[in-house]
Design a protein around this motif. Structure first.
Motif, mmCIF file in Angstrom:
data_model
loop_
_atom_site.group_PDB
_atom_site.id
_atom_site.type_symbol
_atom_site.label_atom_id
_atom_site.label_comp_id
_atom_site.label_asym_id
_atom_site.label_seq_id
_atom_site.Cartn_x
_atom_site.Cartn_y
_atom_site.Cartn_z
ATOM 1 N N LEU A 355 45.467 31.317 38.051
ATOM 2 C CA LEU A 355 44.337 30.442 37.698
ATOM 3 C C LEU A 355 43.562 30.984 36.491
ATOM 4 C CD1 LEU A 355 42.927 29.735 41.279
ATOM 5 C CD2 LEU A 355 44.359 28.238 39.903
ATOM 6 N N ARG A 356 44.007 32.119 35.959
ATOM 7 C CA ARG A 356 43.320 32.838 34.871
ATOM 8 C C ARG A 356 41.855 33.087 35.222
ATOM 9 N NH1 ARG A 356 44.549 29.171 30.539
ATOM 10 N NH2 ARG A 356 46.632 28.538 31.110
ATOM 11 N N ALA A 357 41.652 33.469 36.472
ATOM 12 C CA ALA A 357 40.293 33.756 36.951
ATOM 13 C C ALA A 357 40.128 35.265 37.091
ATOM 14 C CB ALA A 357 40.076 33.080 38.298
ATOM 15 N N LYS A 358 38.866 35.716 36.992
ATOM 16 C CA LYS A 358 38.596 37.165 37.028
ATOM 17 C C LYS A 358 37.871 37.512 38.316
ATOM 18 C CE LYS A 358 36.093 39.013 33.788
ATOM 19 N NZ LYS A 358 35.439 38.752 32.533
ATOM 20 N N ILE A 359 38.412 38.474 39.061
ATOM 21 C CA ILE A 359 37.784 38.864 40.334
ATOM 22 C C ILE A 359 37.010 40.161 40.143
ATOM 23 C CG2 ILE A 359 38.270 39.698 42.679
ATOM 24 C CD1 ILE A 359 40.602 37.842 42.828
ATOM 25 N N SER A 360 35.835 40.266 40.751
ATOM 26 C CA SER A 360 35.165 41.567 40.782
ATOM 27 C C SER A 360 34.575 41.798 42.174
ATOM 28 C CB SER A 360 34.112 41.688 39.698
ATOM 29 O OG SER A 360 33.237 40.600 39.755
ATOM 30 N N LEU A 361 34.373 43.059 42.479
ATOM 31 C CA LEU A 361 33.923 43.421 43.823
ATOM 32 C C LEU A 361 32.816 44.457 43.722
ATOM 33 C CD1 LEU A 361 34.163 44.038 46.939
ATOM 34 C CD2 LEU A 361 36.109 45.483 46.375
ATOM 35 N N SER A 362 31.740 44.225 44.482
ATOM 36 C CA SER A 362 30.753 45.300 44.612
ATOM 37 C C SER A 362 30.442 45.412 46.100
ATOM 38 C CB SER A 362 29.504 45.017 43.785
ATOM 39 O OG SER A 362 28.748 44.007 44.387
ATOM 40 N N SER A 363 30.325 46.630 46.573
ATOM 41 C CA SER A 363 30.152 46.816 48.003
ATOM 42 C C SER A 363 29.460 48.139 48.302
ATOM 43 C CB SER A 363 31.532 46.786 48.685
ATOM 44 O OG SER A 363 31.377 46.862 50.074
ATOM 45 N N VAL A 364 28.656 48.128 49.352
ATOM 46 C CA VAL A 364 28.024 49.366 49.801
ATOM 47 C C VAL A 364 28.352 49.493 51.286
ATOM 48 C CG1 VAL A 364 25.848 50.620 50.120
ATOM 49 C CG2 VAL A 364 26.125 49.093 48.150
ATOM 50 N N ILE A 365 28.916 50.624 51.637
ATOM 51 C CA ILE A 365 29.329 50.813 53.025
ATOM 52 C C ILE A 365 28.135 50.625 53.975
ATOM 53 C CG2 ILE A 365 29.132 53.372 53.100
ATOM 54 C CD1 ILE A 365 32.283 52.046 54.325
ATOM 55 N N ASN A 366 28.388 49.933 55.049
ATOM 56 C CA ASN A 366 27.392 49.592 56.089
ATOM 57 C C ASN A 366 26.323 48.588 55.637
ATOM 58 O OD1 ASN A 366 28.627 51.279 57.921
ATOM 59 N ND2 ASN A 366 27.417 53.048 57.257
ATOM 60 N N GLN A 367 26.406 48.125 54.399
ATOM 61 C CA GLN A 367 25.402 47.151 53.942
ATOM 62 C C GLN A 367 26.000 45.800 53.597
ATOM 63 O OE1 GLN A 367 22.592 48.509 51.051
ATOM 64 N NE2 GLN A 367 22.413 50.507 52.009
ATOM 65 N N GLY A 368 27.215 45.805 53.105
ATOM 66 C CA GLY A 368 27.854 44.525 52.807
ATOM 67 C C GLY A 368 28.636 44.525 51.509
ATOM 68 N N SER A 369 29.309 43.403 51.273
ATOM 69 C CA SER A 369 30.171 43.297 50.095
ATOM 70 C C SER A 369 29.933 41.969 49.393
ATOM 71 C CB SER A 369 31.648 43.330 50.504
ATOM 72 O OG SER A 369 31.888 44.341 51.433
ATOM 73 N N THR A 370 30.200 41.968 48.084
ATOM 74 C CA THR A 370 30.180 40.726 47.321
ATOM 75 C C THR A 370 31.487 40.631 46.540
ATOM 76 O OG1 THR A 370 27.794 40.780 47.085
ATOM 77 C CG2 THR A 370 28.981 39.426 45.497
ATOM 78 N N PHE A 371 32.267 39.610 46.853
ATOM 79 C CA PHE A 371 33.479 39.327 46.087
ATOM 80 C C PHE A 371 33.149 38.183 45.141
ATOM 81 C CE2 PHE A 371 35.331 41.608 49.599
ATOM 82 C CZ PHE A 371 36.452 42.225 49.067
ATOM 83 N N SER A 372 33.323 38.403 43.825
ATOM 84 C CA SER A 372 33.023 37.352 42.849
ATOM 85 C C SER A 372 34.292 36.926 42.138
ATOM 86 C CB SER A 372 32.086 37.845 41.753
ATOM 87 O OG SER A 372 30.996 38.465 42.307
ATOM 88 N N ILE A 373 34.327 35.662 41.792
ATOM 89 C CA ILE A 373 35.455 35.179 40.992
ATOM 90 C C ILE A 373 34.948 34.214 39.939
ATOM 91 C CG2 ILE A 373 36.064 33.462 42.802
ATOM 92 C CD1 ILE A 373 39.060 34.097 41.692
ATOM 93 N N GLU A 374 35.409 34.449 38.709
ATOM 94 C CA GLU A 374 34.971 33.603 37.606
ATOM 95 C C GLU A 374 36.123 32.688 37.206
ATOM 96 O OE1 GLU A 374 33.043 35.760 34.509
ATOM 97 O OE2 GLU A 374 33.149 34.079 33.112
ATOM 98 N N PHE A 375 35.931 31.399 37.458
ATOM 99 C CA PHE A 375 36.961 30.409 37.136
ATOM 100 C C PHE A 375 36.677 29.773 35.785
ATOM 101 C CE2 PHE A 375 36.588 30.093 41.842
ATOM 102 C CZ PHE A 375 37.900 30.370 42.193
ATOM 103 N N SER A 376 37.747 29.484 35.045
ATOM 104 C CA SER A 376 37.575 28.717 33.801
ATOM 105 C C SER A 376 38.499 27.516 33.853
ATOM 106 C CB SER A 376 37.978 29.558 32.590
ATOM 107 O OG SER A 376 37.234 30.734 32.595
ATOM 108 N N ASP A 377 38.230 26.551 32.998
ATOM 109 C CA ASP A 377 39.086 25.365 32.961
ATOM 110 C C ASP A 377 40.514 25.762 32.559
ATOM 111 O OD1 ASP A 377 37.181 23.553 33.723
ATOM 112 O OD2 ASP A 377 36.469 23.245 31.665
ATOM 113 N N LEU A 378 41.487 25.149 33.216
ATOM 114 C CA LEU A 378 42.878 25.471 32.879
ATOM 115 C C LEU A 378 43.410 24.566 31.768
ATOM 116 C CD1 LEU A 378 44.784 26.424 36.140
ATOM 117 C CD2 LEU A 378 44.003 27.870 34.302
ATOM 118 N N SER A 379 42.713 23.468 31.509
ATOM 119 C CA SER A 379 43.166 22.652 30.361
ATOM 120 C C SER A 379 41.989 21.904 29.777
ATOM 121 C CB SER A 379 44.225 21.662 30.804
ATOM 122 O OG SER A 379 43.652 20.795 31.745
#
Ligand code: ADP
Length: 379
Positions: A355-379
């Motif tokens: 999908l040509r999307a970019k994933i990033s992750l930030s997380s702190v143990i015992n506090q939680g996680s954030t999974f991010s994905i940046e989508f762009s138009d494919l056409s």
């Protein structure tokens, strides 16, 4: 009694020190070239200008030529293309290599248009320890056509088998689920109910695993059908959150959305955009013991960023680097109490690439996680 060793007569050593060095250098060079020539892989030493300095017999076999390759460029001898049949500028690739790299997705095209799959390893040669000057490059190539076709057959097999297993698994799941309800209604022995619930959990897990394997094999074969159409991200995320609200509620977790009112239509594959977000949401619920899961979407210029934020068990720093690896599951006991294959995020990363999307992750143990994905138009 210890006998004194006879001194070796100097006269007997007819080879001078420099002759000896020259001889041993010649011998080791002879050994080295015999070794390189006996290798089944094509070995080509490239100078810093991209020209061939040394090569072995296997290189002539692989390129299917019978000429002197010295001082020629690989691109003058053969044509190399990538898996999408686009020409590869092999000299540029070699000269830009800073650390050893390998590639299994290149192809070599012969004069008669026949094509083979090749493995290519490029290693820069350092002239001395710590030296930054390039001493050229060593390129190793191997015909992996057979291996590749075996891999394709394996992926095809997984794909067919997983497809065939879906129906019986769905039927079993439905029946076990009904049987559990009947057993509960009729207040049957709690042990029976427990066993039915355990069986139901395992059937669900099996279904999940089969799904992951099927998507994975299709993604690895590059056989995913990407149908591009405008996606209403507002609807898609709201629907997803609603679908998972029961599952979250069962764990006392609140799932909510936080959507940018300026969200635009995204031109992409609805099926895979959904699958990627869904994988993050199911993980967020699975690996959160209390608190909440928020699905946030932000319009950032022409791209749409989706964040799945949880207040869960979190992921340790060293594990953060591994969560996208095939079959990786954290050793944390709170991970292990949940069923999982360790394939979900690996598949997600594969889909994101498509999908040509970019994933990033930030997380702190015992506090939680954030999974991010940046989508762009494919056409
Ligand atoms: P699975 O969930 O089947 O084990 P995944 O590939 O989806 O496989 O995830 C890999 C691992 O990453 C999980 O086993 C878990 O250790 C970790 N993980 C993924 N998402 C989260 C999350 N939201 N919070 C904590 N750990 C997570």
């Amino acid at each position: 009694m210890i006998q004194k060793k006879k001194p070796v007569s100097k006269k007997k050593t007819t080879i001078s020190k420099s002759d000896k060095t020259a001889d041993s250098t010649a011998l080791s060079q002879h050994r080295l070239s015999a070794l390189v020539n006996s290798m089944a892989d094509a070995v080509v030493a490239i100078d810093e200008k991209g020209k061939i300095a040394v090569y072995n017999g296997a290189a002539l076999d692989l390129f299917d030529v019978n000429i002197d390759l010295s001082n020629k460029k690989i691109s003058q001898i053969t044509k190399i293309i990538d898996k999408d049949s686009k020409p590869v500028d092999i000299e540029m690739l070699i000269l830009q290599t800073k650390i050893q790299t390998t590639n299994r997705d290149m192809r070599l095209v012969y004069a008669d248009d026949s094509v083979i799959n090749i493995y290519v390893s490029i290693a820069p040669v350092r002239v001395g320890y710590g030296e930054s000057d390039s001493g050229g490059f060593v390129v190793l190539m191997r015909d992996i056509t057979k291996e590749k076709s075996l891999e394709e057959e394996r992926d095809e097999f997984i794909s067919v088998v997983s497809h065939e297993l879906r129906t019986p698994i769905a039927i079993t799941e439905g029946n076990v689920s009904n049987a559990t309800l009947v057993a509960q209604k009729k207040s049957l022995d709690p042990q029976i109910i427990q066993m039915l619930e355990a069986a139901h959990d395992q059937v669900l897990f099996l279904g999940e695993m089969i799904n992951d394997l099927a998507t994975l094999s299709r993604a690895e074969r590059g056989a995913l059908n990407v149908e591009i159409a405008p996606i209403n991200m507002f609807d898609l995320i709201n629907k997803l959150a609603k679908e998972y609200s029961d599952e979250a509620q069962a764990k006392n977790i609140k799932i909510s959305t936080d959507l940018d009112p300026h969200l635009r239509l995204l031109n992409s594959s609805e099926l895979y955009v959904r699958e990627v977000i869904q994988n993050f949401v199911t993980n967020a619920i699975k690996y959160t013991e209390k608190g909440k899961v928020v699905v946030r979407a932000i319009q950032k210029d022409s791209s749409t960023v989706v964040e799945v934020i949880d207040s869960g068990i979190g992921i340790s720093k060293p594990d953060q680097e591994k969560v996208f690896d095939k079959f990786f599951r954290s050793e944390d006991y709170r991970t292990r109490v949940n069923n999982g294959t360790g394939l979900g995020l690996y598949v997600t990363m594969k889909l994101a690439k498509i999908l040509r999307a970019k994933i990033s992750l930030s997380s702190v143990i015992n506090q939680g996680s954030t999974f991010s994905i940046e989508f762009s138009d494919l056409s």
